[in-house]
Design a protein around this motif. Structure first.
Motif, PDB file in Angstrom:
ATOM      1  N   THR A  81      57.309 -72.998 -58.658  1.00  0.00           N
ATOM      2  CA  THR A  81      57.303 -74.208 -57.744  1.00  0.00           C
ATOM      3  C   THR A  81      55.923 -74.963 -57.938  1.00  0.00           C
ATOM      4  O   THR A  81      55.908 -75.923 -57.439  1.00  0.00           O
ATOM      5  CB  THR A  81      56.753 -73.101 -56.163  1.00  0.00           C
ATOM      6  N   ALA A  82      54.944 -74.125 -59.251  1.00  0.00           N
ATOM      7  CA  ALA A  82      53.965 -74.914 -59.421  1.00  0.00           C
ATOM      8  C   ALA A  82      52.880 -74.896 -57.979  1.00  0.00           C
ATOM      9  O   ALA A  82      51.841 -76.140 -58.562  1.00  0.00           O
ATOM     10  CB  ALA A  82      54.193 -76.299 -59.966  1.00  0.00           C
ATOM     11  N   ASP A  83      53.050 -73.932 -57.839  1.00  0.00           N
ATOM     12  CA  ASP A  83      52.068 -74.266 -56.174  1.00  0.00           C
ATOM     13  C   ASP A  83      51.639 -73.116 -56.193  1.00  0.00           C
ATOM     14  O   ASP A  83      51.506 -71.931 -55.638  1.00  0.00           O
ATOM     15  CB  ASP A  83      53.102 -74.325 -54.744  1.00  0.00           C
ATOM     16  N   PHE A  84      49.892 -72.833 -56.286  1.00  0.00           N
ATOM     17  CA  PHE A  84      49.538 -71.383 -56.350  1.00  0.00           C
ATOM     18  C   PHE A  84      48.652 -71.730 -55.132  1.00  0.00           C
ATOM     19  O   PHE A  84      48.609 -70.842 -54.659  1.00  0.00           O
ATOM     20  CB  PHE A  84      48.126 -71.880 -57.864  1.00  0.00           C
ATOM     21  N   LEU A  85      48.793 -72.859 -54.152  1.00  0.00           N
ATOM     22  CA  LEU A  85      48.008 -72.460 -53.136  1.00  0.00           C
ATOM     23  C   LEU A  85      48.942 -71.950 -52.032  1.00  0.00           C
ATOM     24  O   LEU A  85      48.736 -70.997 -51.104  1.00  0.00           O
ATOM     25  CB  LEU A  85      47.523 -73.924 -52.373  1.00  0.00           C
ATOM     26  N   ALA A  86      49.908 -71.989 -52.509  1.00  0.00           N
ATOM     27  CA  ALA A  86      50.427 -71.407 -51.010  1.00  0.00           C
ATOM     28  C   ALA A  86      51.243 -70.172 -51.643  1.00  0.00           C
ATOM     29  O   ALA A  86      51.394 -69.054 -50.784  1.00  0.00           O
ATOM     30  CB  ALA A  86      52.585 -72.111 -51.779  1.00  0.00           C
ATOM     31  N   LEU A  87      50.947 -70.186 -53.309  1.00  0.00           N
ATOM     32  CA  LEU A  87      51.016 -68.539 -53.063  1.00  0.00           C
ATOM     33  C   LEU A  87      50.122 -67.849 -53.227  1.00  0.00           C
ATOM     34  O   LEU A  87      50.319 -66.537 -52.175  1.00  0.00           O
ATOM     35  CB  LEU A  87      51.120 -68.427 -54.851  1.00  0.00           C
ATOM     36  N   THR A  88      48.923 -67.867 -52.528  1.00  0.00           N
ATOM     37  CA  THR A  88      47.075 -67.375 -52.593  1.00  0.00           C
ATOM     38  C   THR A  88      47.249 -67.220 -50.791  1.00  0.00           C
ATOM     39  O   THR A  88      47.330 -66.406 -50.307  1.00  0.00           O
ATOM     40  CB  THR A  88      46.314 -68.560 -52.333  1.00  0.00           C
ATOM     41  N   LEU A  89      48.220 -68.178 -50.577  1.00  0.00           N
ATOM     42  CA  LEU A  89      47.775 -68.654 -48.238  1.00  0.00           C
ATOM     43  C   LEU A  89      49.398 -67.625 -47.862  1.00  0.00           C
ATOM     44  O   LEU A  89      49.118 -66.735 -47.134  1.00  0.00           O
ATOM     45  CB  LEU A  89      48.273 -69.263 -47.903  1.00  0.00           C
ATOM     46  N   GLU A  90      50.099 -66.876 -48.980  1.00  0.00           N
ATOM     47  CA  GLU A  90      51.415 -65.596 -48.607  1.00  0.00           C
ATOM     48  C   GLU A  90      50.762 -64.611 -48.854  1.00  0.00           C
ATOM     49  O   GLU A  90      51.367 -63.455 -48.432  1.00  0.00           O
ATOM     50  CB  GLU A  90      52.329 -66.272 -49.638  1.00  0.00           C
ATOM     51  N   GLN A  91      49.726 -64.458 -49.990  1.00  0.00           N
ATOM     52  CA  GLN A  91      49.437 -63.348 -50.501  1.00  0.00           C
ATOM     53  C   GLN A  91      47.658 -62.844 -50.330  1.00  0.00           C
ATOM     54  O   GLN A  91      46.948 -63.365 -51.394  1.00  0.00           O
ATOM     55  CB  GLN A  91      49.627 -63.121 -51.739  1.00  0.00           C
ATOM     56  N   PRO A  92      47.059 -63.653 -48.881  1.00  0.00           N
ATOM     57  CA  PRO A  92      45.643 -63.640 -48.871  1.00  0.00           C
ATOM     58  C   PRO A  92      44.637 -62.444 -49.601  1.00  0.00           C
ATOM     59  O   PRO A  92      43.591 -63.106 -49.784  1.00  0.00           O
ATOM     60  CB  PRO A  92      45.395 -64.106 -47.571  1.00  0.00           C
ATOM     61  N   ASP A  93      45.310 -61.537 -49.056  1.00  0.00           N
ATOM     62  CA  ASP A  93      44.694 -60.144 -49.498  1.00  0.00           C
ATOM     63  C   ASP A  93      44.265 -60.050 -51.225  1.00  0.00           C
ATOM     64  O   ASP A  93      43.263 -59.154 -51.685  1.00  0.00           O
ATOM     65  CB  ASP A  93      44.722 -58.869 -48.210  1.00  0.00           C
ATOM     66  N   GLN A  94      45.425 -60.384 -51.707  1.00  0.00           N
ATOM     67  CA  GLN A  94      45.411 -59.467 -53.356  1.00  0.00           C
ATOM     68  C   GLN A  94      46.701 -60.129 -54.133  1.00  0.00           C
ATOM     69  O   GLN A  94      47.418 -59.757 -53.195  1.00  0.00           O
ATOM     70  CB  GLN A  94      45.185 -58.308 -53.697  1.00  0.00           C
ATOM     71  N   LEU A  95      46.872 -60.850 -54.394  1.00  0.00           N
ATOM     72  CA  LEU A  95      47.700 -61.150 -55.369  1.00  0.00           C
ATOM     73  C   LEU A  95      47.734 -60.384 -56.803  1.00  0.00           C
ATOM     74  O   LEU A  95      46.269 -59.580 -57.042  1.00  0.00           O
ATOM     75  CB  LEU A  95      47.291 -62.652 -56.554  1.00  0.00           C
ATOM     76  N   PRO A  96      48.405 -59.760 -57.547  1.00  0.00           N
ATOM     77  CA  PRO A  96      48.588 -58.973 -58.985  1.00  0.00           C
ATOM     78  C   PRO A  96      48.118 -59.979 -59.817  1.00  0.00           C
ATOM     79  O   PRO A  96      48.198 -61.100 -59.984  1.00  0.00           O
ATOM     80  CB  PRO A  96      49.748 -58.670 -58.880  1.00  0.00           C
ATOM     81  N   ALA A  97      47.209 -59.354 -60.956  1.00  0.00           N
ATOM     82  CA  ALA A  97      46.735 -60.449 -62.034  1.00  0.00           C
ATOM     83  C   ALA A  97      47.900 -60.455 -63.022  1.00  0.00           C
ATOM     84  O   ALA A  97      48.442 -59.511 -63.364  1.00  0.00           O
ATOM     85  CB  ALA A  97      45.890 -59.319 -62.621  1.00  0.00           C
ATOM     86  N   PHE A  98      48.329 -61.457 -63.634  1.00  0.00           N
ATOM     87  CA  PHE A  98      49.217 -61.604 -64.821  1.00  0.00           C
ATOM     88  C   PHE A  98      48.590 -62.704 -65.606  1.00  0.00           C
ATOM     89  O   PHE A  98      48.103 -63.786 -64.194  1.00  0.00           O
ATOM     90  CB  PHE A  98      50.301 -62.108 -64.007  1.00  0.00           C
ATOM     91  N   GLU A  99      49.796 -63.053 -66.599  1.00  0.00           N
ATOM     92  CA  GLU A  99      48.829 -64.495 -67.576  1.00  0.00           C
ATOM     93  C   GLU A  99      50.296 -65.420 -67.619  1.00  0.00           C
ATOM     94  O   GLU A  99      51.135 -64.048 -68.011  1.00  0.00           O
ATOM     95  CB  GLU A  99      48.135 -64.563 -68.343  1.00  0.00           C
ATOM     96  N   PHE A 100      50.220 -66.581 -68.379  1.00  0.00           N
ATOM     97  CA  PHE A 100      51.398 -66.492 -69.115  1.00  0.00           C
ATOM     98  C   PHE A 100      51.368 -68.019 -69.598  1.00  0.00           C
ATOM     99  O   PHE A 100      49.904 -68.017 -69.452  1.00  0.00           O
ATOM    100  CB  PHE A 100      53.006 -67.182 -68.193  1.00  0.00           C
ATOM    101  N   HIS A 101      51.599 -69.008 -70.916  1.00  0.00           N
ATOM    102  CA  HIS A 101      51.542 -69.698 -71.373  1.00  0.00           C
ATOM    103  C   HIS A 101      52.769 -71.110 -71.111  1.00  0.00           C
ATOM    104  O   HIS A 101      54.090 -70.595 -70.788  1.00  0.00           O
ATOM    105  CB  HIS A 101      51.583 -69.688 -72.989  1.00  0.00           C
ATOM    106  N   LEU A 102      52.004 -71.623 -70.242  1.00  0.00           N
ATOM    107  CA  LEU A 102      53.098 -73.138 -70.334  1.00  0.00           C
ATOM    108  C   LEU A 102      53.410 -73.847 -71.648  1.00  0.00           C
ATOM    109  O   LEU A 102      52.832 -73.544 -73.216  1.00  0.00           O
ATOM    110  CB  LEU A 102      52.057 -74.682 -69.893  1.00  0.00           C
ATOM    111  N   ALA A 103      54.590 -74.681 -71.603  1.00  0.00           N
ATOM    112  CA  ALA A 103      54.828 -75.302 -72.820  1.00  0.00           C
ATOM    113  C   ALA A 103      54.196 -76.071 -73.735  1.00  0.00           C
ATOM    114  O   ALA A 103      53.842 -76.109 -75.130  1.00  0.00           O
ATOM    115  CB  ALA A 103      56.520 -75.233 -72.618  1.00  0.00           C
ATOM    116  N   ASN A 104      52.919 -76.402 -73.493  1.00  0.00           N
ATOM    117  CA  ASN A 104      52.181 -77.274 -74.101  1.00  0.00           C
ATOM    118  C   ASN A 104      51.027 -76.614 -74.792  1.00  0.00           C
ATOM    119  O   ASN A 104      49.762 -77.026 -74.583  1.00  0.00           O
ATOM    120  CB  ASN A 104      51.800 -77.717 -73.528  1.00  0.00           C
ATOM    121  N   GLY A 105      51.083 -75.106 -73.987  1.00  0.00           N
ATOM    122  CA  GLY A 105      50.081 -74.779 -74.716  1.00  0.00           C
ATOM    123  C   GLY A 105      48.738 -73.796 -73.903  1.00  0.00           C
ATOM    124  O   GLY A 105      47.677 -72.610 -74.208  1.00  0.00           O
TER     125      GLY A 105
END
Length: 358
Positions: free
Chosen positions: A16-40
């Motif tokens: 979705t490329a929509d971090f706000l939507a993810l934040t509002l769906e999980q207002p109390d806590q999101l698990p920590a994670f990371e990744f790299h985009l194709a552009n580095g």
């Protein structure tokens, strides 16, 4: 609400490329994670509403873009989410490290300024004062959030590459009422240091030419950035509070364009600094609400930076009246609904910055 697995959060953000939507769906806590985009670009989610975006070869600037400290101030949220979504969709290539913050997800979901406490009065350690404890002995939602945001900003700056760095924090807001100057910035107290000419020029490119120069320490996010993090910190007031879907984002096009250019290394057309092209004010008095009897003595429609004749009664509290004392004294941020002991209004006056800008 249960914590979703990191794999599910990662998959949703990628699709979705929509971090706000993810934040509002999980207002109390999101698990920590990371990744790299194709552009580095490295994307690291630290918490709900807290996301680091870092290019493969970072420039010399570490920039925090904050919005939603007050949940009903929607235009800044839309601006910052638009920038972040374009980063995630690889439509905008960063050259600088950027920390994106959506400050108060519970209040954003509820469409209100705050849930329990005014989040922008809780920084620089004010979140952990004894009066902020709930009946269970913990911190209120906003106080716990202020502590988390402080820790996130400090971590962001401390993890920057070695060498000479430029730290910045722009905390984007909209005001409860209209203003004689639609957009203005609050420049936190610098304890005797000069105001930054480069920052004034940049913010003018953001369509902001009116500045409120604070004269004392504060519990705001921008003061925390300036004092505790030695960053260029600003509270940016971009207009009037409106619900989602009712903002005319074309009115913020200059701000959006300048912020995008700043984080992506695009040329910025900065005009020379000429004081006459700016409006500078400093705080003359802060009026705090002392009792429940506090009330304003002017109409709700009065705009920020409105002036009144000398002697005009502006507000009353139990046993006291607050009057205009000098010619040109203007009202800003009047709000009789604040908690007892909090600032209910500022009285400001025009000032020159000659010899104090470098």
């Amino acid at each position: 609400m249960s914590l979703i697995p990191a794999e599910q959060a990662f998959s949703q953000l990628q699709s979705t490329a929509d971090f706000l939507a993810l934040t509002l769906e999980q207002p109390d806590q999101l698990p920590a994670f990371e990744f790299h985009l194709a552009n580095g670009t490295r994307i690291a989610v630290w918490h709900t509403g807290v996301l680091l975006a870092e290019p493969a070869v970072p420039g010399q600037q570490d920039i925090v873009l904050s919005s939603g400290i007050h949940g009903n101030e929607t235009a800044p949220i839309e601006i910052c989410n638009g920038i972040l979504s374009d980063v995630l969709a690889q439509k905008l290539q960063l050259t600088e490290r950027v920390l994106f913050l959506f400050g108060n997800p519970w209040a954003i979901n509820a469409g209100v300024r705050e849930i329990e406490d005014n989040l922008n009065r809780l920084f620089s350690g004010h979140h952990s004062k004894d009066d902020g404890l709930t009946s269970e002995g913990g911190l209120s939602k906003e106080r716990a959030r202020a502590k988390l945001l402080e820790e996130s900003v400090l971590k962001f700056y401390q993890q920057a590459p070695a060498g000479e760095r430029v730290r910045k924090l722009y905390d984007l807001h909209t005001a409860i009422r209209g203003s004689r100057f639609e957009k203005f910035a609050v420049y936190p107290f610098l304890h005797g240091k000069d105001w930054s000419q480069t920052e004034l020029q940049f913010l003018k490119a953001c369509d902001i030419d009116t500045f409120l120069l604070m004269q004392s320490p504060a519990s705001t996010f921008s003061y925390f950035a300036a004092q505790s993090c030695q960053a260029h910190g600003f509270t940016l007031e971009l207009g009037k509070v409106r619900p989602f879907g009712q903002n005319d984002l074309s009115r913020f096009s200059a701000t959006d364009k300048a912020l995008r250019a700043l984080v992506s290394g695009q040329p910025l057309s900065l005009s020379a600094f000429v004081e006459a092209e700016f409006n500078f004010y400093e705080v003359r008095r802060a009026i705090n609400k002392q009792t429940d009897a506090f009330r304003l003595c002017f109409e709700d429609a009065i705009e920020n930076f409105t002036t009144f004749p000398v002697g005009t009664v502006l507000a009353q509290d139990e046993g006291v009246q607050y009057k205009v004392e000098v010619e040109g004294e203007a009202v800003i941020f009047p709000n009789p609904k604040v908690a007892i002991g909090q600032r209910a209004m500022l009285l400001v006056k025009p000032v020159s910055v000659a010899g104090k800008v470098s």
